[in-house]
Design an enzyme around this catalytic site. Sequence first.
Site, mmCIF file in Angstrom:
data_model
loop_
_atom_site.group_PDB
_atom_site.id
_atom_site.type_symbol
_atom_site.label_atom_id
_atom_site.label_comp_id
_atom_site.label_asym_id
_atom_site.label_seq_id
_atom_site.Cartn_x
_atom_site.Cartn_y
_atom_site.Cartn_z
ATOM 1 N N THR A 1 30.592 24.185 -5.319
ATOM 2 C CA THR A 1 31.706 24.207 -6.252
ATOM 3 C C THR A 1 32.325 25.598 -6.361
ATOM 4 O OG1 THR A 1 32.138 24.116 -8.636
ATOM 5 C CG2 THR A 1 29.888 24.471 -8.015
ATOM 6 N N ASP A 2 33.587 25.638 -6.796
ATOM 7 C CA ASP A 2 34.231 26.945 -7.032
ATOM 8 C C ASP A 2 33.659 27.630 -8.281
ATOM 9 O OD1 ASP A 2 35.338 25.257 -8.957
ATOM 10 O OD2 ASP A 2 37.425 25.745 -8.494
ATOM 11 N N GLU A 3 32.896 26.879 -9.102
ATOM 12 C CA GLU A 3 32.413 27.451 -10.365
ATOM 13 C C GLU A 3 31.410 28.577 -10.137
ATOM 14 O OE1 GLU A 3 31.679 24.586 -13.477
ATOM 15 O OE2 GLU A 3 33.033 23.155 -12.548
ATOM 16 N N TYR B 1 24.791 25.074 -15.021
ATOM 17 C CA TYR B 1 25.214 24.289 -13.845
ATOM 18 C C TYR B 1 25.648 25.214 -12.706
ATOM 19 C CZ TYR B 1 28.481 21.802 -10.769
ATOM 20 O OH TYR B 1 29.144 21.325 -9.668
ATOM 21 N N LYS C 1 23.987 25.902 -8.974
ATOM 22 C CA LYS C 1 24.704 25.688 -7.705
ATOM 23 C C LYS C 1 24.743 27.001 -6.908
ATOM 24 C CE LYS C 1 26.458 22.435 -6.342
ATOM 25 N NZ LYS C 1 25.940 21.258 -5.584
ATOM 26 N N ARG D 1 33.737 24.656 -25.729
ATOM 27 C CA ARG D 1 32.477 24.652 -24.964
ATOM 28 C C ARG D 1 31.919 26.083 -24.984
ATOM 29 N NH1 ARG D 1 33.221 22.827 -18.808
ATOM 30 N NH2 ARG D 1 32.785 20.743 -19.601
ATOM 31 N N GLY E 1 30.592 29.442 -23.600
ATOM 32 C CA GLY E 1 30.747 30.151 -22.316
ATOM 33 C C GLY E 1 31.829 29.552 -21.431
HETATM 34 P P1 NAD Z 1 27.907 12.946 -9.685
HETATM 35 O O1 NAD Z 1 27.157 13.463 -10.865
HETATM 36 O O2 NAD Z 1 28.984 11.928 -9.867
HETATM 37 O O3 NAD Z 1 26.884 12.316 -8.624
HETATM 38 C C1 NAD Z 1 25.651 12.906 -8.327
HETATM 39 C C2 NAD Z 1 24.829 11.893 -7.524
HETATM 40 O O4 NAD Z 1 23.583 12.521 -7.191
HETATM 41 C C3 NAD Z 1 24.486 10.622 -8.322
HETATM 42 O O5 NAD Z 1 24.645 9.483 -7.504
HETATM 43 C C4 NAD Z 1 23.024 10.811 -8.686
HETATM 44 O O6 NAD Z 1 22.313 9.600 -8.832
HETATM 45 C C5 NAD Z 1 22.523 11.640 -7.504
HETATM 46 N N1 NAD Z 1 21.348 12.433 -7.854
HETATM 47 C C6 NAD Z 1 21.190 13.243 -8.939
HETATM 48 N N2 NAD Z 1 19.958 13.769 -8.933
HETATM 49 C C7 NAD Z 1 19.328 13.306 -7.811
HETATM 50 C C8 NAD Z 1 18.038 13.507 -7.251
HETATM 51 N N3 NAD Z 1 17.134 14.276 -7.856
HETATM 52 N N4 NAD Z 1 17.742 12.895 -6.077
HETATM 53 C C9 NAD Z 1 18.643 12.092 -5.473
HETATM 54 N N5 NAD Z 1 19.877 11.855 -5.969
HETATM 55 C C10 NAD Z 1 20.211 12.454 -7.127
HETATM 56 O O7 NAD Z 1 28.445 14.246 -8.966
HETATM 57 P P2 NAD Z 1 29.790 14.470 -8.131
HETATM 58 O O8 NAD Z 1 30.877 14.832 -9.059
HETATM 59 O O9 NAD Z 1 29.964 13.346 -7.190
HETATM 60 O O10 NAD Z 1 29.398 15.783 -7.328
HETATM 61 C C11 NAD Z 1 28.744 15.710 -6.061
HETATM 62 C C12 NAD Z 1 28.511 17.114 -5.543
HETATM 63 O O11 NAD Z 1 29.741 17.801 -5.425
HETATM 64 C C13 NAD Z 1 27.636 17.973 -6.445
HETATM 65 O O12 NAD Z 1 26.793 18.749 -5.627
HETATM 66 C C14 NAD Z 1 28.627 18.866 -7.178
HETATM 67 O O13 NAD Z 1 28.054 20.099 -7.531
HETATM 68 C C15 NAD Z 1 29.704 19.029 -6.115
HETATM 69 N N6 NAD Z 1 31.078 19.284 -6.621
HETATM 70 C C16 NAD Z 1 31.611 18.463 -7.574
HETATM 71 C C17 NAD Z 1 32.928 18.693 -7.991
HETATM 72 C C18 NAD Z 1 33.596 17.783 -9.008
HETATM 73 O O14 NAD Z 1 34.724 18.049 -9.430
HETATM 74 N N7 NAD Z 1 32.968 16.689 -9.421
HETATM 75 C C19 NAD Z 1 33.661 19.745 -7.447
HETATM 76 C C20 NAD Z 1 33.065 20.551 -6.473
HETATM 77 C C21 NAD Z 1 31.773 20.296 -6.058
HETATM 78 P P1 TYD Z 2 35.009 18.933 -16.726
HETATM 79 O O1 TYD Z 2 35.665 17.684 -16.268
HETATM 80 O O2 TYD Z 2 33.716 18.835 -17.486
HETATM 81 O O3 TYD Z 2 34.845 19.856 -15.439
HETATM 82 P P2 TYD Z 2 34.367 21.424 -15.314
HETATM 83 O O4 TYD Z 2 33.913 21.899 -16.627
HETATM 84 O O5 TYD Z 2 33.259 21.320 -14.318
HETATM 85 O O6 TYD Z 2 35.568 22.143 -14.820
HETATM 86 O O7 TYD Z 2 36.032 19.723 -17.645
HETATM 87 C C1 TYD Z 2 37.306 20.115 -17.161
HETATM 88 C C2 TYD Z 2 37.982 20.922 -18.251
HETATM 89 O O8 TYD Z 2 38.253 20.062 -19.366
HETATM 90 C C3 TYD Z 2 37.121 22.059 -18.808
HETATM 91 O O9 TYD Z 2 37.963 23.178 -19.089
HETATM 92 C C4 TYD Z 2 36.558 21.495 -20.101
HETATM 93 C C5 TYD Z 2 37.653 20.548 -20.571
HETATM 94 N N1 TYD Z 2 37.200 19.366 -21.344
HETATM 95 C C6 TYD Z 2 37.763 19.079 -22.603
HETATM 96 O O10 TYD Z 2 38.643 19.805 -23.096
HETATM 97 N N2 TYD Z 2 37.315 17.986 -23.269
HETATM 98 C C7 TYD Z 2 36.350 17.167 -22.778
HETATM 99 O O11 TYD Z 2 35.957 16.174 -23.474
HETATM 100 C C8 TYD Z 2 35.793 17.453 -21.486
HETATM 101 C C9 TYD Z 2 34.737 16.579 -20.894
HETATM 102 C C10 TYD Z 2 36.260 18.560 -20.801
#
Ligand code: NAD
Ligand code: TYD
Length: 360
Positions: free
Chosen positions: A136-138, A162, A166, A297, A299
Amino acid sequence: MRTYLVTGGAGFIGSNYIHYMFDKYGDDIRIINVDALTYAGNLENLKDIEDKPNYTFIKADICDGKKMMEIFKEYDIDRVVHFAAESHVDRSIADPDVFIKTNVLGTLNMLNAAKAAWENEDGTFKEGKKFLHVSTDEVYGSLDEDGGYFYETTPYDPHSPYSASKASSDFLVKSYMDTYGFPANITNCSNNYGPYQFPEKLIPLMINNALQGKKLPVYGDGKNVRDWLYVADHAKGIDMVQEHGKLYETYNIGGHNEKQNIEIIHTILECLREELPDDDPRKAHINEDLITYVTDRKGHDRRYAIAPDKIKAEVGWEPDTMFKDGIKKTIKWYFENEDWMKNVTSGDYQAYYENMYKDR
Ligand code: NAD
Ligand code: TYD
């Protein structure tokens, strides 16, 4: 036939990636999906492909190192795409331990299992084997409101449990590349949106709440900025990095689509009003009065923004979906899949929501 091991394939991005890959390669690939099915994993996301002969689901925890080794012994894995993780910042603030376990130790297990299967006796690696670590970019921390971008060279500066977990997992992958010559890439992507996203994240949470006439909880002043990418474009980027990227490189993935949270919420309300038929009873309560500012939130990172120059120049990747189209498609998907939302929000979700939002 090339065999992919996808971890976390029942989650949001993993399931979209599996759909993308079968749409693109059809029966020319085989996918083994390893997922523990935590609250975020849902096999309904893959219902349409579950009977394919070239698809196998294995319910397993990546923290179980022995099991991961066994999977590599049973299948001749060519590519690993490692999504499995705990992924929600708010949950990491409330309960960090599982983030370290899954994201750090789980990644270590995946590296060890792949290394054991792919390493030759002389320390080189079998031809064509590749591991892609999805990050992630985070990990780069937070940018000022008035400028700057995350480049692959930006120093890591994670703030939440988180992003710290990562970042740790990224460093482990880097250490395996540098120490053993382990064949890997890392991708650091911006915020994704699209179908199958669990409604703890901003966009599906706001869509779901608005449809139910529930309050839309905006953290802080609502002006935090995220850089949104349609999930299929992320899937495409991952595939292109494995096909055309240089091994051992990191690639940032993002489409220059920065938006303040409050802008996103207004867009969702507008699209819902446009898309819902006039006689739909839900239309009556979709209005700006639902917006509620709540305690920020802890931080809270102010702004994320990816510079995708490297992936464009070296890999030829560019996003296909403009935000205005992607958000419409996404909202439409949530309309048409009300049962999906009902299923994932029954049971534990209610307790999560109550707990996370009651004191805000
Ligand atoms: P998600 O939470 O929707 O899915 C995570 C999946 O991993 C689920 O199916 C869960 O059952 C599985 N999982 C969790 N713990 C596990 C374990 N111990 N063993 C096996 N499986 C397990 O997450 P997502 O949003 O699909 O993100 C997927 C990946 O992409 C993550 O690594 C996240 O850090 C990265 N990512 C997400 C975003 C975003 O915007 N969602 C952006 C950049 C990178
Ligand atoms: P989120 O979808 O949790 O992604 P991330 O924190 O990984 O970027 O949140 C996106 C943005 O939205 C973040 O600045 C927090 C804000 N947010 C709210 O304002 N209200 C909410 O209920 C949630 C879940 C997020």
